[in-house]
Scaffold this motif. Structure first.
Motif, PDB file in Angstrom:
ATOM      1  N   TYR A 189       0.837  -1.193   0.000  1.00 45.85           N
ATOM      2  CA  TYR A 189       0.000   0.000   0.000  1.00 45.85           C
ATOM      3  C   TYR A 189       0.874   1.246   0.000  1.00 45.85           C
ATOM      4  N   GLY A 198      -3.566   3.846  -2.377  1.00 47.42           N
ATOM      5  CA  GLY A 198      -3.773   2.618  -3.132  1.00 47.42           C
ATOM      6  C   GLY A 198      -3.300   1.417  -2.335  1.00 47.42           C
ATOM      7  N   ARG A 235      -3.231  -3.196  -2.440  1.00 47.66           N
ATOM      8  CA  ARG A 235      -3.552  -4.463  -3.067  1.00 47.66           C
ATOM      9  C   ARG A 235      -3.039  -5.592  -2.196  1.00 47.66           C
ATOM     10  N   SER A 242      -8.164  -5.098  -4.020  1.00 54.44           N
ATOM     11  CA  SER A 242      -7.438  -3.856  -4.276  1.00 54.44           C
ATOM     12  C   SER A 242      -8.370  -2.677  -4.060  1.00 54.44           C
ATOM     13  N   ALA A 302      -8.277   1.950  -4.604  1.00 54.78           N
ATOM     14  CA  ALA A 302      -7.547   3.167  -4.967  1.00 54.78           C
ATOM     15  C   ALA A 302      -8.489   4.349  -4.838  1.00 54.78           C
TER      16      ALA A 302
END
Length: 674
Positions: free
Chosen positions: A168, A189, A191, A202, A204
């Protein structure tokens, strides 16, 4: 042209230390007027961005469940932001707002905001909050308060990685643009590969804000935000006789092409004019849009005799939600009174697309499932359009009778106009709904550091999500609730800590039950109640050691409720997914540039449904954070979550299918400030 001389502007740092006293905070989440939490006759608390960094709580749900009395019941199907508070559970009783604005709940789903990055504070107002936020807030309202543009230049960068392929990054920046403009940008962001099959997830987001201050008494703010979330495609683990099967912990019975996706866009413009020392005018216009898409197999039944799992509920669902609104307000100070008057207007549109009636079935091995691909005999078609127009007027007054006494009173009236059209056959209906809420509270200050209060308040919840009222529910009105609460708040001398206690009773009438003479007929007339006690505390035992904690007890029950076509009597039962006891404890020890933090979260047992036939066991999870201030600008953190690798369930998807909590994991992160 003569050069214009601008007035001197003094900039003060608005951020507070991680251990700043909660009772020193302004109470903007709980009141339209400017009253500090210590003086407010209500229960409100929260977590600051520094606390979220210190504990490495980068999800809103993780941060919020550190506060008193909040437990999580989120799932991919409800957007992940479902909670229990004061005996009430779910998105139709626990509201979620950002800077005081809520998006209309459509088909029981709330998914925004998912991450805590970019927020200065996340606060919780407990008990009926209809005075502030309208319908759907009987148990509590969560309000995420954004970081604001500032003329002081600052930059933050977060980098982290950990177990299960997790990575991240977060970036936050603000500063001045010329003489009258300032900005704030936050991006995040994340994942992960996940800890079980098909565990990839994920997210964002980008949050941007621009502030224009052409004069010292006028401020204009613009913001634009974009978010995309792809949660883990996991809808729970089947259980046997109310027990978790440990061998199934890392199994997932969804399909390879499963979809969980939420996309959000938010735009706002706000103007604030201080006309005089005693008068403030403000107006805010906004447009929110949320698109959601699910395509999953969501029901699993484990057959131990043959080691197989029977899968059903092949669901594909799409949500298109749009909401535009305007909030207008006036703040006036006169003769010991702080008065707030406002008008809120919004219009929401919702289109639901699905493959109802969700047929389909398959069988896979429980231990080596061949996931396969999603297939359904039912067409994925637009099913329903609905609209909800809301008007709300409110008036609130804080009257400082003397240095020791503060009387607060407020009232709000909501008018809802709902319309629904079934796209497939053209049928539909219109439905007006109205609700009045009020709060009356009295605070007595014993001295500058302590106060006691008593308040009574009312609120209203919908019997179903307001944007998804069905034809069978068209005759129902809003459920009405009332609360009485008493409390005490005290700060310790020399800023060494604080503690609060609140006791309450809530009664909610007109919940859906069954007609005693015809169990096939749903009617209003049920009743649900709760009473409880909440304690919070913070204490510095020395320069190096600090403790924070909270404890909540709630006795929740149905006073009147018949369920199902058989009219099963649930009177005296506890509502599903509501724990009696929740607790949090954090200890922090600092030595020079090093800080060690250990946190314990406890959630008591819960029932999987209102029948109280299946019980989810209680659980306690221990987390730890080791921080090193590498230099004045950089902090490294080693984070351990669920150190004991506890196997536990957070919520029930059904009586025989539970969502399991995260197992043990380790992360290493760096937070840099410039």
């Amino acid at each position: 042209m003569a050069q214009q001389t601008l007035p001197e502007v003094t900039v003060r740092e608005s951020r507070l230390p991680a251990h700043e006293l909660q009772t020193s905070q302004p109470a903007s989440t709980a009141s339209h007027v400017d009253v500090p939490v210590l003086d407010l006759p209500a229960s409100v608390s929260g977590v600051s961005s520094q606390q979220m960094d210190e504990r490495a709580d980068y999800r809103v749900a993780d941060a919020i469940t550190r506060t008193v009395g909040l437990s999580a019941s989120g799932a991919p199907g409800n957007g992940g932001l479902s909670f229990s508070s004061r005996g009430f559970n779910g998105v139709n009783s626990i509201g979620v707002a950002e800077d005081g604005i809520t998006l209309g709940v459509a088909s029981g789903t709330v998914n925004y905001p998912g991450e805590s990055w970019g927020y200065e504070r996340i606060e919780v107002l407990r008990g009926p909050a209809s005075l502030m936020y309208g319908s759907g807030t009987m148990g509590a309202t969560i309000n995420a308060i954004r970081k604001q543009p500032s003329r002081e230049r600052s930059t933050e960068v977060l980098l982290g990685a950990g177990s299960h392929g997790k990575a991240y990054t977060g970036i936050g920046a603000g500063g001045a643009l010329g003489e009258t403009l300032s900005y704030r940008i936050d991006a995040y962001g994340e994942r992960t590969d996940g800890e079980r099959e098909l565990g990839q997830a994920s997210s964002a987001k980008l949050m941007s804000a621009l502030r224009w201050t052409p004069r010292h008494d006028l401020t204009l703010d613009l913001s634009a935000d974009f978010s995309q979330q792809k949660p883990e495609r996991y809808f729970g683990t089947p259980v046997v006789d109310g027990r978790i099967v440990g061998q199934l912990r890392d199994k997932n019975y969804n399909v390879l092409d499963a979809i969980d996706q939420f996309k959000d866009q938010r735009f706002r413009a706000k103007a604030q004019w201080r006309a005089s020392d005693t008068l403030m005018l403000r107006n805010e216009i906004y447009h929110f849009k949320s698109n959601r898409h699910w395509k999953n197999i969501e029901a699993y039944d484990y057959r131990p005799a043959n080691g197989q799992v029977v899968r059903s509920d092949y669901l594909e669902i799409g949500h298109d939600v749009q909401q535009s609104g305007n909030r207008m307000g006036l703040d006036l100070q006169a003769a010991g009174h702080q008065i707030a008057v406002g008008w809120d207007l919004s219009n929401a549109q919702f289109t639901s697309t699905s493959n109802s009636p969700y047929r389909g079935g398959s069988t896979v091995s429980a231990f080596e499932p061949q996931h396969g691909y999603w297939d359904s005999p039912d067409a994925y078609l637009p099913r329903m359009n609905s609209s909800l127009r809301q008007n709300a007027l409110y008036l609130e007054d804080a009257w400082k009778i003397s240095e020791q006494w503060l009387l607060m009173a407020g009232m709000r009236r909501d008018w809802y106009a709902f319309s629904r059209t079934n796209i497939q056959d053209g049928s539909g209906f219109d439905k007006p709904l109205n609700g009045t809420s009020w709060r009356l509270g009295l605070t007595h200050k014993f001295d500058a550091l302590s106060s006691a209060y008593v308040q009574t308040s009312t609120g209203h919840d919908p019997v179903a999500s307001l944007l998804a009222i069905a034809q069978s529910q068209s005759g129902f009105s809003l459920s009405q609730g009332r609360q009485i609460e008493v409390g005490y708040k005290q700060q310790l001398a020399n800023g060494r800590g604080e503690w609060t206690v609140a006791a309450y009773r809530i009664v909610k009438d007109d919940i859906i039950t069954r007609d005693p003479s015809n169990h096939n007929l749903p009617v209003q007339g049920g009743r649900q109640s709760s009473r409880g006690l909440e304690l919070t505390g913070l204490v510095h035992t020395g320069k190096a050691l600090r403790f924070e904690g909270n404890l909540a007890f709630v006795d929740a029950k149905f006073d009147r409720l018949l369920e199902g076509s058989q009219g099963a009597d649930r009177t005296g039962n506890r509502p599903g997914n509501v724990p009696r006891v929740t607790a949090n404890l954090w200890g922090h020890y600092r030595s020079g540039p090093w800080q060690a933090s250990v946190g314990l979260r406890y959630v008591g047992d819960r029932f999987a449904d209102n029948a109280n036939t299946t019980r989810l066991p209680s659980y306690a999870v221990t987390d730890a954070v080791l921080s090193w201030d590498m230099n004045p600008r950089t902090t490294l953190r080693l984070v351990g979550r669920n150190l004991g690798n506890r196997l536990y369930a957070t919520t029930a998807q059904s009586s025989n299918q539970w969502l399991l909590g995260r197992g043990r994991s380790v992360e290493l992160s760096a937070l840099m400030r410039f």
